[in-house]
Design a protein around this motif. Structure first.
Motif, short mmCIF file in Angstrom:
data_model
loop_
_atom_site.label_atom_id
_atom_site.label_comp_id
_atom_site.label_asym_id
_atom_site.label_seq_id
_atom_site.Cartn_x
_atom_site.Cartn_y
_atom_site.Cartn_z
N CYS A 1 38.43 -28.48 2.16
CA CYS A 1 37.45 -27.72 2.92
C CYS A 1 36.06 -28.31 2.74
O CYS A 1 35.77 -28.98 1.74
CB CYS A 1 37.46 -26.24 2.53
SG CYS A 1 36.90 -25.88 0.85
N LEU A 2 35.22 -28.04 3.71
CA LEU A 2 33.80 -28.41 3.68
C LEU A 2 32.99 -27.13 3.59
O LEU A 2 33.17 -26.22 4.43
CB LEU A 2 33.43 -29.19 4.94
CG LEU A 2 31.95 -29.54 5.13
CD1 LEU A 2 31.46 -30.49 4.05
CD2 LEU A 2 31.72 -30.15 6.52
N VAL B 1 37.13 -29.53 -2.51
CA VAL B 1 35.91 -29.08 -1.85
C VAL B 1 34.94 -30.24 -1.67
O VAL B 1 34.61 -30.95 -2.63
CB VAL B 1 35.21 -27.96 -2.66
CG1 VAL B 1 33.90 -27.55 -1.98
CG2 VAL B 1 36.12 -26.76 -2.82
N ILE B 2 34.49 -30.41 -0.43
CA ILE B 2 33.36 -31.28 -0.12
C ILE B 2 32.21 -30.35 0.24
O ILE B 2 32.38 -29.44 1.06
CB ILE B 2 33.68 -32.22 1.05
CG1 ILE B 2 34.89 -33.09 0.73
CG2 ILE B 2 32.47 -33.10 1.39
CD1 ILE B 2 35.41 -33.89 1.92
N ALA B 3 31.07 -30.55 -0.38
CA ALA B 3 29.94 -29.64 -0.19
C ALA B 3 28.79 -30.37 0.50
O ALA B 3 28.69 -31.60 0.44
CB ALA B 3 29.47 -29.09 -1.53
N THR B 4 27.92 -29.59 1.14
CA THR B 4 26.65 -30.12 1.61
C THR B 4 25.53 -29.22 1.10
O THR B 4 25.72 -28.02 0.90
CB THR B 4 26.55 -30.21 3.15
OG1 THR B 4 26.37 -28.90 3.70
CG2 THR B 4 27.75 -30.89 3.75
N VAL C 1 39.31 -26.93 6.83
CA VAL C 1 38.42 -25.81 7.12
C VAL C 1 36.98 -26.24 6.90
O VAL C 1 36.68 -26.94 5.92
CB VAL C 1 38.71 -24.59 6.20
CG1 VAL C 1 37.89 -23.38 6.65
CG2 VAL C 1 40.19 -24.26 6.17
N VAL C 2 36.10 -25.83 7.80
CA VAL C 2 34.65 -25.94 7.59
C VAL C 2 34.08 -24.53 7.48
O VAL C 2 34.31 -23.69 8.37
CB VAL C 2 33.95 -26.68 8.75
CG1 VAL C 2 32.43 -26.63 8.57
CG2 VAL C 2 34.42 -28.13 8.83
N LEU D 1 31.80 -19.40 -3.17
CA LEU D 1 32.86 -19.90 -2.31
C LEU D 1 33.44 -21.21 -2.84
O LEU D 1 34.65 -21.42 -2.85
CB LEU D 1 32.33 -20.08 -0.89
CG LEU D 1 33.30 -20.56 0.19
CD1 LEU D 1 34.55 -19.70 0.25
CD2 LEU D 1 32.60 -20.58 1.55
N VAL D 2 32.57 -22.11 -3.30
CA VAL D 2 33.04 -23.36 -3.90
C VAL D 2 33.93 -23.06 -5.10
O VAL D 2 35.03 -23.62 -5.24
CB VAL D 2 31.85 -24.25 -4.32
CG1 VAL D 2 32.34 -25.42 -5.17
CG2 VAL D 2 31.12 -24.77 -3.09
#
Length: 330
Positions: free
Chosen positions: A147-148, A171-174, A216-217, A160-161
């Motif tokens: 997910c992002l 998890v990929i985060a921004t 999922v984003v 959420l992370v």
């Protein structure tokens, strides 16, 4: 009693500290003497009129602001069982928490467990419930899922992370700054990317996933990120838009979802995932239990006095809190 009341929509200047009658609990309600109230973007949305025509959140003027709080039960309405005067409780999605007292329906109420104080409960309840239903129900995360998470250093983003990682997802985060990206990594994200200053974060997501994209984003931002987010979803992927902090996306043609890989787009709301008192209490128990065990870490809140509500809203809108819960001590 004291209450932060609005009679018209607008900026922070429309908030007024007023003397209001103490509400009487109706059948199915209890009266809570508030110790603390959470300060959330939903309060800003209420103040500026975003819910003026909402069916999900039918909030109408005049209204006392605040939709999350914690305190002690001091009176009980007709037909209420399993709640007693003196119980410590927390609640959300009940407007009127910026006040000394709030009448709360029992299906929006959860007991605060021993070992957790009112400030701790109010710091984690609304954001925690939001992260809980997004990760478990909407995102259906688990082992093998990727997910992002946008705005991963925010109040919901951090939780959420952690929940996604706890469920076994990658998890990929921004986040917008190096400091915030460090926060996302500390929460368990495998990678944290910049999404501003011309960064091709969608391209980086595709590279990180071998060109497949994510399942999922999770997007609370809206206009700044949503359309590019479609580009980094895998076929049949889910775009979960749960906020529009940077503005709404008003020109999305549904055919774009088909062209991008038969994607799903949803705009969920917490109220639809709290359909009963039992569901509310179950999710709250999960959140409180994880917070107390250390499985779910949350940043300590920044507190303001009730009569200092203008400063609290200024801090929220300026996004200077870096994911810290904002609280009004009542």
């Amino acid at each position: 009693m004291r209450a932060i009341h609005i009679e018209t929509y607008g900026g922070i200047e429309v908030m007024r500290l007023r003397e209001r009658p103490v509400p009487e609990p109706r059948p199915g309600e209890v009266l809570v003497r508030n110790a603390v109230s959470g300060v959330n973007f939903m309060d800003v949305h209420t103040r500026i009129g975003k819910y003026a025509r909402s069916r999900t959140y039918p909030v109408r003027l005049p209204v006392t602001l605040g939709m999350e709080g914690a305190g002690e039960v001091v009176a009980i309405g007709e037909g209420v069982a399993d709640v007693a005067v003196g119980d410590r409780v927390a609640y959300c999605l009940v407007w009127g928490s910026y006040a000394d007292y709030t009448a709360v329906p029992v299906d929006r109420l959860a007991p605060i467990p021993d070992g957790l104080d009112a400030e701790g409960a109010a710091s984690v309840l609304f954001h925690g419930l939001t992260a809980h239903y997004l990760a478990r129900d909407v995102g259906a995360l688990g082992p093998g899922k990727v997910c992002l998470v946008h705005a991963a250093a925010g109040g919901v983003g951090q939780l959420l992370v952690q929940m996604a990682v706890g469920l076994g997802a990658r998890v990929i985060a921004t986040a917008s700054t190096p400091q915030k990206r460090d926060i996302a990594l500390a929460c368990g994200a495998g990678t944290a990317l910049a999404y501003r200053d011309g960064e091709d974060w969608a391209g980086e997501v595709l590279t990180l996933t071998g060109g497949d994209g994510v399942d999922v984003v999770f997007d609370p931002l809206g206009a700044a990120t949503l359309r590019e987010g479609l580009r980094c979803l895998r076929r049949f992927g889910r775009m979960v838009n749960f906020g529009s902090v940077t503005g709404p996306v008003a020109d999305l043609d549904p055919i774009e979802l088909g062209e991008a890989g038969s994607l799903w787009l949803t705009r969920p709301r917490l109220a639809d995932h709290l359909r009963s008192g039992a569901e509310f209490r179950s999710r709250a128990a999960d959140v409180f239990g994880a917070a107390m065990s250390g499985a779910l870490r949350h940043t300590p809140g920044t507190s303001y006095r009730l009569d200092d509500v203008h400063r609290a809203h200024e801090a929220l809108e300026a996004r200077t809190s870096v994911g810290k819960p904002l609280l009004l001590l009542v």
